[in-house]
Scaffold this active site. Structure first.
Site, PDB file in Angstrom:
ATOM      1  N   SER A  46      -0.029  -7.592  -6.292  1.00  0.00           N
ATOM      2  CA  SER A  46       0.640  -6.709  -5.055  1.00  0.00           C
ATOM      3  C   SER A  46       2.183  -6.859  -5.367  1.00  0.00           C
ATOM      4  O   SER A  46       2.763  -8.047  -5.557  1.00  0.00           O
ATOM      5  CB  SER A  46       0.334  -7.503  -3.909  1.00  0.00           C
ATOM      6  OG  SER A  46       1.134  -7.340  -2.897  1.00  0.00           O
ATOM      7  N   GLY A  47       2.560  -5.705  -5.206  1.00  0.00           N
ATOM      8  CA  GLY A  47       4.193  -5.873  -5.414  1.00  0.00           C
ATOM      9  C   GLY A  47       4.717  -6.436  -3.923  1.00  0.00           C
ATOM     10  O   GLY A  47       5.682  -7.082  -4.215  1.00  0.00           O
ATOM     11  N   LEU A  48       4.144  -6.444  -2.762  1.00  0.00           N
ATOM     12  CA  LEU A  48       4.812  -7.209  -1.804  1.00  0.00           C
ATOM     13  C   LEU A  48       4.668  -8.705  -1.966  1.00  0.00           C
ATOM     14  O   LEU A  48       5.674  -9.238  -1.845  1.00  0.00           O
ATOM     15  CB  LEU A  48       3.798  -6.753  -0.393  1.00  0.00           C
ATOM     16  CG  LEU A  48       4.085  -7.769   0.799  1.00  0.00           C
ATOM     17  CD1 LEU A  48       5.442  -7.628   1.271  1.00  0.00           C
ATOM     18  CD2 LEU A  48       3.301  -7.617   2.090  1.00  0.00           C
ATOM     19  N   ASP A  58      10.559  -6.261  -0.673  1.00  0.00           N
ATOM     20  CA  ASP A  58       9.791  -5.452  -1.115  1.00  0.00           C
ATOM     21  C   ASP A  58      10.370  -3.996  -1.380  1.00  0.00           C
ATOM     22  O   ASP A  58      10.041  -3.030  -0.962  1.00  0.00           O
ATOM     23  CB  ASP A  58       8.315  -5.301  -0.485  1.00  0.00           C
ATOM     24  CG  ASP A  58       7.356  -4.447  -1.311  1.00  0.00           C
ATOM     25  OD1 ASP A  58       7.599  -4.616  -2.531  1.00  0.00           O
ATOM     26  OD2 ASP A  58       6.385  -4.100  -0.653  1.00  0.00           O
ATOM     27  N   ASP A  85       0.209  -3.392  -9.084  1.00  0.00           N
ATOM     28  CA  ASP A  85       1.110  -2.449  -8.055  1.00  0.00           C
ATOM     29  C   ASP A  85       2.295  -2.160  -8.445  1.00  0.00           C
ATOM     30  O   ASP A  85       3.232  -3.192  -8.244  1.00  0.00           O
ATOM     31  CB  ASP A  85       1.010  -3.327  -6.628  1.00  0.00           C
ATOM     32  CG  ASP A  85       1.940  -2.548  -5.505  1.00  0.00           C
ATOM     33  OD1 ASP A  85       2.218  -1.444  -5.786  1.00  0.00           O
ATOM     34  OD2 ASP A  85       2.095  -3.045  -4.457  1.00  0.00           O
ATOM     35  N   ASP A  87       4.779  -0.197  -7.842  1.00  0.00           N
ATOM     36  CA  ASP A  87       5.698   0.522  -7.005  1.00  0.00           C
ATOM     37  C   ASP A  87       5.709   2.176  -7.598  1.00  0.00           C
ATOM     38  O   ASP A  87       4.740   2.632  -7.565  1.00  0.00           O
ATOM     39  CB  ASP A  87       7.060  -0.095  -7.267  1.00  0.00           C
ATOM     40  CG  ASP A  87       6.998  -1.386  -6.317  1.00  0.00           C
ATOM     41  OD1 ASP A  87       6.009  -1.707  -5.618  1.00  0.00           O
ATOM     42  OD2 ASP A  87       7.770  -2.231  -6.774  1.00  0.00           O
ATOM     43  N   GLU A 114       3.058   4.821  -7.019  1.00  0.00           N
ATOM     44  CA  GLU A 114       2.963   5.505  -5.821  1.00  0.00           C
ATOM     45  C   GLU A 114       4.233   6.658  -5.698  1.00  0.00           C
ATOM     46  O   GLU A 114       5.203   6.517  -6.572  1.00  0.00           O
ATOM     47  CB  GLU A 114       3.338   4.465  -4.513  1.00  0.00           C
ATOM     48  CG  GLU A 114       4.607   4.010  -4.718  1.00  0.00           C
ATOM     49  CD  GLU A 114       4.618   2.645  -3.636  1.00  0.00           C
ATOM     50  OE1 GLU A 114       5.184   3.154  -2.409  1.00  0.00           O
ATOM     51  OE2 GLU A 114       4.276   1.497  -3.957  1.00  0.00           O
ATOM     52  N   LYS A 120      11.674   1.912  -3.986  1.00  0.00           N
ATOM     53  CA  LYS A 120      10.781   2.165  -2.954  1.00  0.00           C
ATOM     54  C   LYS A 120      11.088   1.022  -1.647  1.00  0.00           C
ATOM     55  O   LYS A 120      11.686   0.286  -1.894  1.00  0.00           O
ATOM     56  CB  LYS A 120       9.535   2.045  -3.652  1.00  0.00           C
ATOM     57  CG  LYS A 120       9.031   0.426  -3.970  1.00  0.00           C
ATOM     58  CD  LYS A 120       8.903  -0.546  -3.109  1.00  0.00           C
ATOM     59  CE  LYS A 120       7.755  -0.348  -2.249  1.00  0.00           C
ATOM     60  NZ  LYS A 120       6.347  -0.843  -2.844  1.00  0.00           N
ATOM     61  N   ASN A 122       8.514  -0.873   1.391  1.00  0.00           N
ATOM     62  CA  ASN A 122       7.218  -1.106   1.906  1.00  0.00           C
ATOM     63  C   ASN A 122       6.648  -0.049   2.813  1.00  0.00           C
ATOM     64  O   ASN A 122       7.305   0.483   3.580  1.00  0.00           O
ATOM     65  CB  ASN A 122       7.066  -2.581   2.682  1.00  0.00           C
ATOM     66  CG  ASN A 122       5.659  -3.056   2.727  1.00  0.00           C
ATOM     67  OD1 ASN A 122       5.134  -2.349   3.542  1.00  0.00           O
ATOM     68  ND2 ASN A 122       5.168  -3.733   1.765  1.00  0.00           N
ATOM     69  N   SER A 123       5.658   0.483   2.475  1.00  0.00           N
ATOM     70  CA  SER A 123       4.971   1.407   3.252  1.00  0.00           C
ATOM     71  C   SER A 123       4.876   1.160   4.540  1.00  0.00           C
ATOM     72  O   SER A 123       4.630   2.354   5.522  1.00  0.00           O
ATOM     73  CB  SER A 123       3.431   1.750   2.686  1.00  0.00           C
ATOM     74  OG  SER A 123       3.659   2.213   1.138  1.00  0.00           O
ATOM     75  N   ARG A 159      -1.114   6.509  -6.527  1.00  0.00           N
ATOM     76  CA  ARG A 159      -1.186   6.171  -4.901  1.00  0.00           C
ATOM     77  C   ARG A 159      -0.468   7.489  -4.041  1.00  0.00           C
ATOM     78  O   ARG A 159       0.743   7.528  -4.344  1.00  0.00           O
ATOM     79  CB  ARG A 159      -0.343   4.749  -4.915  1.00  0.00           C
ATOM     80  CG  ARG A 159      -0.284   4.549  -3.247  1.00  0.00           C
ATOM     81  CD  ARG A 159       0.073   3.045  -3.329  1.00  0.00           C
ATOM     82  NE  ARG A 159       0.792   2.667  -1.950  1.00  0.00           N
ATOM     83  CZ  ARG A 159       1.230   1.551  -1.663  1.00  0.00           C
ATOM     84  NH1 ARG A 159       0.782   0.422  -2.726  1.00  0.00           N
ATOM     85  NH2 ARG A 159       1.806   1.179  -0.656  1.00  0.00           N
ATOM     86  N   HIS A 190      -3.634   6.194   0.858  1.00  0.00           N
ATOM     87  CA  HIS A 190      -3.042   5.018   1.865  1.00  0.00           C
ATOM     88  C   HIS A 190      -2.810   5.636   3.104  1.00  0.00           C
ATOM     89  O   HIS A 190      -2.609   6.808   3.542  1.00  0.00           O
ATOM     90  CB  HIS A 190      -1.709   4.499   1.165  1.00  0.00           C
ATOM     91  CG  HIS A 190      -1.385   3.001   1.542  1.00  0.00           C
ATOM     92  ND1 HIS A 190      -2.505   2.210   2.165  1.00  0.00           N
ATOM     93  CD2 HIS A 190      -0.264   2.331   1.732  1.00  0.00           C
ATOM     94  CE1 HIS A 190      -1.847   1.064   2.365  1.00  0.00           C
ATOM     95  NE2 HIS A 190      -0.402   1.081   1.859  1.00  0.00           N
TER      96      HIS A 190
END
Length: 542
Positions: A46-48, A58, A85, A87, A114, A120, A122-123, A159, A190
């Protein structure tokens, strides 16, 4: 030359499996090992989580080279595929090409990118304000990645963030279709909603050109059968290992700070031996056996011949040492504690109902006169097991792990463990009170203290005892010689059969032998009554 990576093949098979598959987040080597150990067939890097373990945001604040370096440790520690992940691919199409080559070199099975602009965010942070990448530019990035891969099974997952950014279902479907046509091996759709409605609707309208991947972080309460019925291929549990570890570290650090001690946390956290096992320390241990084969090893002698008459019907069919505390016999707990400290040669002196001693990995010596003899006679039954480094203990003890470790670290030919807490302590059974040449100064650690004598039962002397002997002692090279000589001398005296370990220690002191005292302050108990069993249940944690 074509590079083939079995891990990539495994990931591709998961994406194309007719069954719903699951992967779990990891962020470093140890967490990746634990995810695999739990049974997961794949890992989400995970990127986070990777950003969090570096303690940066992130937002691409950790460089892609730092991420790849961590992935190498994760890949080396595991045999299951890792999906990164990635990004936005850390830049444009050229960055994407280099990223894919470096991931393949480290055995990473695939990357998810993504369709947002670099750098980026975080979403779930201001998602409606986040700009999306141009479709044609993002498709070019996918094609660049596919053209660069040497392993035909390496996977690129595209993504789609259109639902996150509030661009609507039509835009999400348009982007997913374009990305699939550009060569993406799967689509990750997502959503930031707390219900799966958007995801289910997307899956209903999707034409199945690529497998679908989801990350149900917000809609986590949805039964997974809903995803199965929707035709989802892969579920990513995206950040739970890092969140779990942060909570555990918060609690542990706070407890240590407030208590200024490790005593209350040591038995609640993973023991060091488990860390060694996860690190793969077995090879080092084998090397130590080969190259340090002359190193002495501590052994253990456990006195467990008695029934425990004060426990009534509880010991009708077993000795006291086999009473179960939270489902595990006292003796097994003692053996497990020894093994945690690399004491693997363990001898148990049995007597009453010896056939019920079903604890494995121990050597048994039998005192067939257990009904009419005492502790010293039982110890003599194992004389052939005496070594130049041994721990002698009663078989009904429970104690915190640090007590044994400190005993092993303590200098002295004969060292006994004495608890200096004697007032207002709930205890039962015959009490062995110790008088020492100086009291416990709790401001000092491992004080130079010697035993003067031990009495059994309530002390009648005007001077307050220094503490209570726990029934645990360590004997080393010269101390072994003293012990063997003392046994020979005492065996020639009338009444030897009834003598106890305190009798032995008093004899050694009278002979001028130094018996070193190691003070502790609670954190142990022995089981002599029914009430002690209740205390033992509270004392143990499993």
């Amino acid at each position: 030359m074509t590079l083939r990576n079995n891990k990539s093949r495994q990931l591709r098979d998961m994406l194309n499996s007719p069954e719903l598959e699951f992967i779990l987040e990891a962020h470093n080597g140890i967490s990746a090992k634990l995810v695999q150990q739990a049974g997961f067939k794949g890992i989400w890097a995970s990127g986070l989580a990777l950003s969090t373990q570096f303690c940066v945001r992130d937002s691409n604040e950790a460089s892609w080279t730092q991420v790849v370096d961590m992935l190498e440790f994760m890949s080396d520690a595991t045999e299951v595929p890792i999906l990164l992940d990635g990004d936005t691919g850390y830049g444009n199409f050229n960055n994407m090409r280099r990223l894919v080559r470096k991931l393949e070199q480290r055995g990473i099975a695939g990357v998810c990118i993504e369709d947002k602009e670099f750098p980026k965010t975080n979403s779930f942070i201001g998602s409606e304000k986040q700009a999306l990448a141009d479709i044609s530019e993002f498709c070019g990035k996918i094609r660049a990645g596919k053209d660069s891969q040497q392993d035909p099974d390496f996977c690129i997952v595209a993504r789609v963030e259109a639902l996150i950014a509030g661009w609507g279902m039509d835009e999400a479907l348009k982007r997913a279709t374009a990305y699939c046509a550009a060569g993406a091996d799967a689509i990750l759709i997502h959503s930031r909603q707390s219900r799966p409605d958007e995801i289910i609707e997307f899956a209903r309208q999707w034409d199945g050109a690529c497998p679908l991947v989801i990350v149900p972080t917000k809609y986590y309460s949805t039964p997974v059968d809903v995803f199965r019925k929707a035709g989802i291929s892969l579920v990513i549990w995206a950040n739970h290992m890092i969140r779990a570890s942060v909570r555990a570290m918060e609690n542990t650090s706070r407890e240590i700070f407030e208590q200024q001690s490790l005593v209350d946390v040591e038995d609640l956290i993973t023991d060091v031996d488990s860390i060694f096992q996860l690190q793969g320390a077995d090879e080092l241990l084998r090397a130590q056996e080969r190259y340090l084969d002359n190193a002495s090893e501590c052994q253990a002698l456990v006195l467990a011949a008695s029934r425990g008459n004060n426990l009534y019907e509880l010991t009708e069919d077993r000795p006291k040492a086999m009473l179960k505390i939270r489902g595990k016999p006292l003796l097994q707990r003692l053996v497990d504690e020894f093994k945690k400290h690399a004491i693997n040669d363990i001898t148990v002196i049995a007597g009453y109902k010896s056939e019920s001693l079903t604890v494995g990995s121990v050597d048994i010596r039998l005192n067939d006169r257990y009904e009419s003899t005492g502790e010293l006679y039982s110890l003599a039954c194992a004389r052939d097991k005496f070594t130049d480094d041994m721990v002698i203990t009663y078989g009904d003890l429970l104690f915190r792990s640090y007590i044994l470790q400190d005993l092993l670290d303590r200098d002295g030919e004969i060292v006994i463990v004495v608890d200096s807490l004697v007032d207002d302590v709930e205890i039962s059974g015959t009490l062995d009170y110790a008088w020492c040449d100086r009291p416990d100064d709790r401001s000092l650690f491992m004080q130079e203290v010697s035993l003067e004598h031990i009495t059994e039962g309530k002390p009648v002397e005007p001077v307050k005892p220094s503490g209570r002997w726990t029934g645990m002692m360590r004997v080393r090279t010269q101390g072994r010689q003293w012990l063997e000589q003392a046994l020979e001398e005492l065996e020639n005296q009338a009444g030897f059969d009834q003598l106890t370990l305190p009798d032995l220690l008093n004899h050694l002191v009278r002979r001028g032998r130094t018996v070193t005292v190691h003070y502790i302050n609670g954190h142990w108990l022995d089981v002599n009554s029914v009430n002690d069993i209740d205390r033992a249940v509270d004392f143990t944690s499993d």
